[in-house]
Design a protein around this motif. Structure first.
Motif, PDB file in Angstrom:
ATOM      1  N   LEU A  56       0.832  -1.202   0.000  1.00 60.63           N
ATOM      2  CA  LEU A  56       0.000   0.000   0.000  1.00 60.63           C
ATOM      3  C   LEU A  56       0.867   1.252   0.000  1.00 60.63           C
ATOM      4  O   LEU A  56       1.905   1.299   0.652  1.00 60.63           O
ATOM      5  CB  LEU A  56      -0.925  -0.005   1.220  1.00 60.63           C
ATOM      6  N   SER A  57       0.437   2.250  -0.729  1.00 62.67           N
ATOM      7  CA  SER A  57       1.274   3.423  -0.992  1.00 62.67           C
ATOM      8  C   SER A  57       1.581   4.262   0.239  1.00 62.67           C
ATOM      9  O   SER A  57       2.514   5.072   0.210  1.00 62.67           O
ATOM     10  CB  SER A  57       0.611   4.303  -2.059  1.00 62.67           C
ATOM     11  N   MET A  58       0.841   4.090   1.336  1.00 59.38           N
ATOM     12  CA  MET A  58       1.142   4.875   2.526  1.00 59.38           C
ATOM     13  C   MET A  58       2.275   4.247   3.345  1.00 59.38           C
ATOM     14  O   MET A  58       2.644   4.757   4.402  1.00 59.38           O
ATOM     15  CB  MET A  58      -0.103   5.086   3.389  1.00 59.38           C
ATOM     16  N   GLY A  59       2.846   3.152   2.845  1.00 62.22           N
ATOM     17  CA  GLY A  59       3.955   2.513   3.545  1.00 62.22           C
ATOM     18  C   GLY A  59       3.545   1.351   4.408  1.00 62.22           C
ATOM     19  O   GLY A  59       4.212   1.048   5.405  1.00 62.22           O
ATOM     20  N   SER A  79      -9.264   6.998   9.097  1.00 61.42           N
ATOM     21  CA  SER A  79     -10.668   6.937   9.484  1.00 61.42           C
ATOM     22  C   SER A  79     -11.458   6.166   8.442  1.00 61.42           C
ATOM     23  O   SER A  79     -10.968   5.877   7.346  1.00 61.42           O
ATOM     24  CB  SER A  79     -11.252   8.356   9.615  1.00 61.42           C
ATOM     25  N   THR A  80     -12.711   5.861   8.793  1.00 62.68           N
ATOM     26  CA  THR A  80     -13.629   5.230   7.849  1.00 62.68           C
ATOM     27  C   THR A  80     -14.225   6.295   6.937  1.00 62.68           C
ATOM     28  O   THR A  80     -14.587   7.379   7.394  1.00 62.68           O
ATOM     29  CB  THR A  80     -14.758   4.514   8.602  1.00 62.68           C
ATOM     30  N   GLY A  81     -14.307   5.973   5.645  1.00 61.98           N
ATOM     31  CA  GLY A  81     -14.932   6.902   4.718  1.00 61.98           C
ATOM     32  C   GLY A  81     -14.326   6.833   3.329  1.00 61.98           C
ATOM     33  O   GLY A  81     -13.417   6.036   3.061  1.00 61.98           O
ATOM     34  N   THR A  82     -14.838   7.665   2.456  1.00 63.72           N
ATOM     35  CA  THR A  82     -14.344   7.722   1.085  1.00 63.72           C
ATOM     36  C   THR A  82     -12.865   8.081   1.066  1.00 63.72           C
ATOM     37  O   THR A  82     -12.433   9.000   1.765  1.00 63.72           O
ATOM     38  CB  THR A  82     -15.134   8.766   0.277  1.00 63.72           C
ATOM     39  N   ASN A  83     -12.096   7.342   0.291  1.00 69.51           N
ATOM     40  CA  ASN A  83     -10.664   7.603   0.195  1.00 69.51           C
ATOM     41  C   ASN A  83     -10.169   7.116  -1.165  1.00 69.51           C
ATOM     42  O   ASN A  83     -10.221   5.923  -1.451  1.00 69.51           O
ATOM     43  CB  ASN A  83      -9.908   6.888   1.317  1.00 69.51           C
ATOM     44  N   THR A  84      -9.724   8.031  -1.987  1.00 66.56           N
ATOM     45  CA  THR A  84      -9.233   7.675  -3.326  1.00 66.56           C
ATOM     46  C   THR A  84      -7.729   7.891  -3.465  1.00 66.56           C
ATOM     47  O   THR A  84      -7.196   7.901  -4.564  1.00 66.56           O
ATOM     48  CB  THR A  84      -9.962   8.513  -4.396  1.00 66.56           C
ATOM     49  N   SER A  85      -7.033   8.047  -2.343  1.00 66.93           N
ATOM     50  CA  SER A  85      -5.621   8.427  -2.372  1.00 66.93           C
ATOM     51  C   SER A  85      -4.649   7.256  -2.285  1.00 66.93           C
ATOM     52  O   SER A  85      -3.452   7.436  -2.491  1.00 66.93           O
ATOM     53  CB  SER A  85      -5.321   9.386  -1.215  1.00 66.93           C
ATOM     54  N   ILE A  86      -5.148   6.059  -1.964  1.00 69.82           N
ATOM     55  CA  ILE A  86      -4.255   4.921  -1.731  1.00 69.82           C
ATOM     56  C   ILE A  86      -4.091   4.100  -3.006  1.00 69.82           C
ATOM     57  O   ILE A  86      -5.065   3.813  -3.703  1.00 69.82           O
ATOM     58  CB  ILE A  86      -4.811   4.018  -0.610  1.00 69.82           C
ATOM     59  N   THR A  87      -2.864   3.728  -3.296  1.00 69.93           N
ATOM     60  CA  THR A  87      -2.582   2.823  -4.411  1.00 69.93           C
ATOM     61  C   THR A  87      -2.145   1.478  -3.854  1.00 69.93           C
ATOM     62  O   THR A  87      -1.242   1.420  -3.010  1.00 69.93           O
ATOM     63  CB  THR A  87      -1.469   3.369  -5.320  1.00 69.93           C
ATOM     64  N   ALA A  88      -2.790   0.419  -4.320  1.00 71.19           N
ATOM     65  CA  ALA A  88      -2.424  -0.939  -3.938  1.00 71.19           C
ATOM     66  C   ALA A  88      -1.641  -1.567  -5.095  1.00 71.19           C
ATOM     67  O   ALA A  88      -2.056  -1.489  -6.250  1.00 71.19           O
ATOM     68  CB  ALA A  88      -3.667  -1.765  -3.644  1.00 71.19           C
ATOM     69  N   THR A  89      -0.511  -2.175  -4.773  1.00 75.20           N
ATOM     70  CA  THR A  89       0.309  -2.869  -5.761  1.00 75.20           C
ATOM     71  C   THR A  89       0.356  -4.345  -5.400  1.00 75.20           C
ATOM     72  O   THR A  89       0.603  -4.703  -4.241  1.00 75.20           O
ATOM     73  CB  THR A  89       1.739  -2.303  -5.781  1.00 75.20           C
ATOM     74  N   LEU A  90       0.150  -5.211  -6.383  1.00 75.61           N
ATOM     75  CA  LEU A  90       0.149  -6.641  -6.114  1.00 75.61           C
ATOM     76  C   LEU A  90       0.481  -7.424  -7.380  1.00 75.61           C
ATOM     77  O   LEU A  90       0.678  -6.861  -8.444  1.00 75.61           O
ATOM     78  CB  LEU A  90      -1.190  -7.086  -5.536  1.00 75.61           C
TER      79      LEU A  90
END
Length: 265
Positions: A56-59, A79-90
């Motif tokens: 995950l992009s936040m480390g 927190s819980t809620g809308t979040n479009t800032s994270i990039t998942a790499t797999l």
């Protein structure tokens, strides 16, 4: 004070420095410093060995729970809620690989009632499904909460070190709640009902900073991988008498499954 195994607790300047070091060192060409080291004290994973591992992009790390959900640690998200800032790499062991799969997040669900101690789990919902990649089932009973576990991640290979380019793995033994809470280890800090310890008395093998949220797993009775823990915290990395502390997935299994259903996963 708990030492979370993520970069989030560091200042922006420190985080930027860590990313710079990673891009110049551990994420550089093969043969760079620590390229063949482990999470702490293990070996490099092979392509396809743990296909459900997520960076995950936040480390932080995570595990693919379903085609649209990544299970990670609550302390990795705000927190819980809308979040479009994270990039998942797999889909890769080498984060520089051109064949890596990436997905953006569209929602984060953090464990209800999380306040910084215990209940350290969360979901990252992906904006589009990941297909053709195996998921990692969670343990639904305590039957597998003992024995020898496998840990993996792209975190530091030494305490205070840089993040890694390659996925690294190691094995660690279960440590009982009584032993882990003894005065020679964590002196009562472990929440026995929902945290699980794993590591060696002598140290030397452990998860480390940047591995937070990643899975701890083992084989079940059918020889299939099952997730028993989520990398949470510890005192330093691989220190003697300081095993890693993990969220005990079996304790939260029903709540995790219900949340996944609500999130459409």
């Amino acid at each position: 004070m708990r030492s979370w195994r993520t970069l989030l607790a560091r200042t922006t300047a420190t985080l930027a420095a860590a990313i710079t070091v990673a891009s110049m060192g551990a994420l550089a060409a093969p043969g760079a410093a620590h390229a063949d080291a482990s999470v702490v004290g293990g070996t490099r994973a092979t392509l396809g060995e743990f296909p459900w591992m997520v960076r995950l992009s936040m480390g932080c790390g995570g595990a693919l729970y379903s085609s649209t959900l990544v299970l990670t640690a609550a302390h990795c998200v705000s927190s819980t809620g809308t979040n479009t800032s994270i990039t998942a790499t797999l889909g890769v062991v080498d984060l520089n690989s051109t064949s890596k799969i990436t997905r953006k997040s569209n929602y984060v669900y953090r464990a209800p009632g999380y306040t910084g101690s215990g209940k350290d789990w969360a979901f990252i919902r992906l904006a589009s499904p990941v297909t053709g990649v195996a998921t990692l089932p969670i343990a639904k009973t305590t039957a597998y909460d003992t024995g020898t576990f496998t840990i993996a991640g792209w975190g530091a290979a030494t305490e205070g070190g840089a993040q890694q380019r390659y996925l690294l793995k190691a094995t660690v033994p279960f440590v009982s709640d009584t032993t882990c809470n003894s005065s020679s280890m964590y002196n009562g800090e472990i929440i026995a009902s929902n945290e699980i310890c794993a590591g060696y008395t002598a140290g030397g093998t452990d998860t480390c900073q940047g591995d937070s949220g990643g899975p701890m797993f083992r084989r079940d009775s059918a020889n299939a991988w099952v997730q028993v823990g989520i990398v949470s915290w510890g005192d330093g990395c691989a220190r003697p008498n300081k095993p890693g502390v993990y969220t005990q997935v079996s304790y939260f299994a029903a709540t995790i499954a219900a949340a996944a259903t609500t999130l459409g996963g």
